[in-house]
Design a protein around this motif. Sequence first.
Motif, mmCIF file in Angstrom:
data_model
loop_
_atom_site.group_PDB
_atom_site.id
_atom_site.type_symbol
_atom_site.label_atom_id
_atom_site.label_comp_id
_atom_site.label_asym_id
_atom_site.label_seq_id
_atom_site.Cartn_x
_atom_site.Cartn_y
_atom_site.Cartn_z
ATOM 1 N N UNK A 195 0.894 -1.190 -0.181
ATOM 2 C CA UNK A 195 0.098 0.171 0.427
ATOM 3 C C UNK A 195 0.778 1.262 -0.124
ATOM 4 N N UNK A 196 1.874 1.462 -0.617
ATOM 5 C CA UNK A 196 2.577 2.361 -0.805
ATOM 6 C C UNK A 196 1.672 3.600 -1.810
ATOM 7 N N UNK A 197 2.411 4.518 -1.568
ATOM 8 C CA UNK A 197 1.466 5.973 -1.746
ATOM 9 C C UNK A 197 2.105 5.112 -3.749
ATOM 10 N N UNK A 198 3.132 4.793 -4.160
ATOM 11 C CA UNK A 198 3.536 4.709 -5.687
ATOM 12 C C UNK A 198 2.695 3.729 -6.016
ATOM 13 N N UNK A 199 1.996 3.478 -5.237
ATOM 14 C CA UNK A 199 1.402 1.807 -5.655
ATOM 15 C C UNK A 199 -0.190 2.264 -6.499
ATOM 16 N N UNK A 200 -0.528 2.245 -8.047
ATOM 17 C CA UNK A 200 -1.312 3.230 -8.395
ATOM 18 C C UNK A 200 -2.280 2.746 -9.189
ATOM 19 N N UNK A 201 -2.235 1.272 -9.431
ATOM 20 C CA UNK A 201 -2.690 0.616 -10.781
ATOM 21 C C UNK A 201 -1.143 0.579 -11.719
#
Length: 312
Positions: A195-201
Amino acid sequence: MITALLYDPFFAVHDSGAGHPESPMRYTALVAALEDDREASALPRLSPRPATTRELAYCHGAGYIELAHNRIKGGHRSLGHPDTNVGPGSWDAAVHAAGGAMTAVDAVFNGSIRSVFCVVRPPGHHARPKQGMGFCIFNNIALAARHAQITHGVERVLIVDWDVHHGNGTQEMFYDDPSVLFFSTHQSNWFPYSGAARETGEGAGEGYTINCPFPAGTGIGPILEAFRDRLLPAAKEFQPELVLISAGFDALAVDPLGAFRLHPEDFDELTKMTMEIADASAEGRIVSLLEGGYDLEGLTSAALIHVHALAG
């Protein structure tokens, strides 16, 4: 707008073992609080049905469904993953939790009910396509989203996950899918360590996953800011036809499995902000599914506030 509750004694038969935090007491304490509350006890009640194997396969592989069934029915006490304990009644509870989520979706599309709070267990948001994980057997909220799309022709579903733990299974289900917008606030560097902020799809789903991780000790302020600055604009653009909530109450300061500092009354504002989204584009349709929350007093207090907000 009518709010309903969904619960059933099936959800008390799942037993993860003595001393396990995800215990049947979570169900019995919360149902007792709902039935003792004048407003909540007056709300209509829905009964779940079991999800079929075909429906479970909306999100889970056939091999995993068979493994889960065989291990539970064979008397095993885990699904093989070290934090997914099971007992003799776990299969019935799990298929009714998944089917209950679908029952709630049907209710908000087929009648006068516009929101449902589902007291289901085991929880679901850590369950992956081919693996149970984090107390979860089947991913109830992901199955609800797919059921809405397959059965009711819904094109856009929003999932709001405010559990203190990241809903890694839900994210994985929809990571490349632009028809489901997944928004999560959760504790950083904490189980399941995703769930890091860089995980965006990825692929067509790029931009349809919004992760807002916060450090231990976070209170309601930064989470409300994420709702206002990240969720509301994204939802306004996305225009969901159905809003689903992974309603974990383990972000409370008293919870033994998290280190956020929320208080029960904070869930009033989180609920109302989510309702604004549903009112704007989804005709008020919300299905809220219980996820975490392991301090019984905190769980019951926060869940009652959540239900009161839903009921207006």
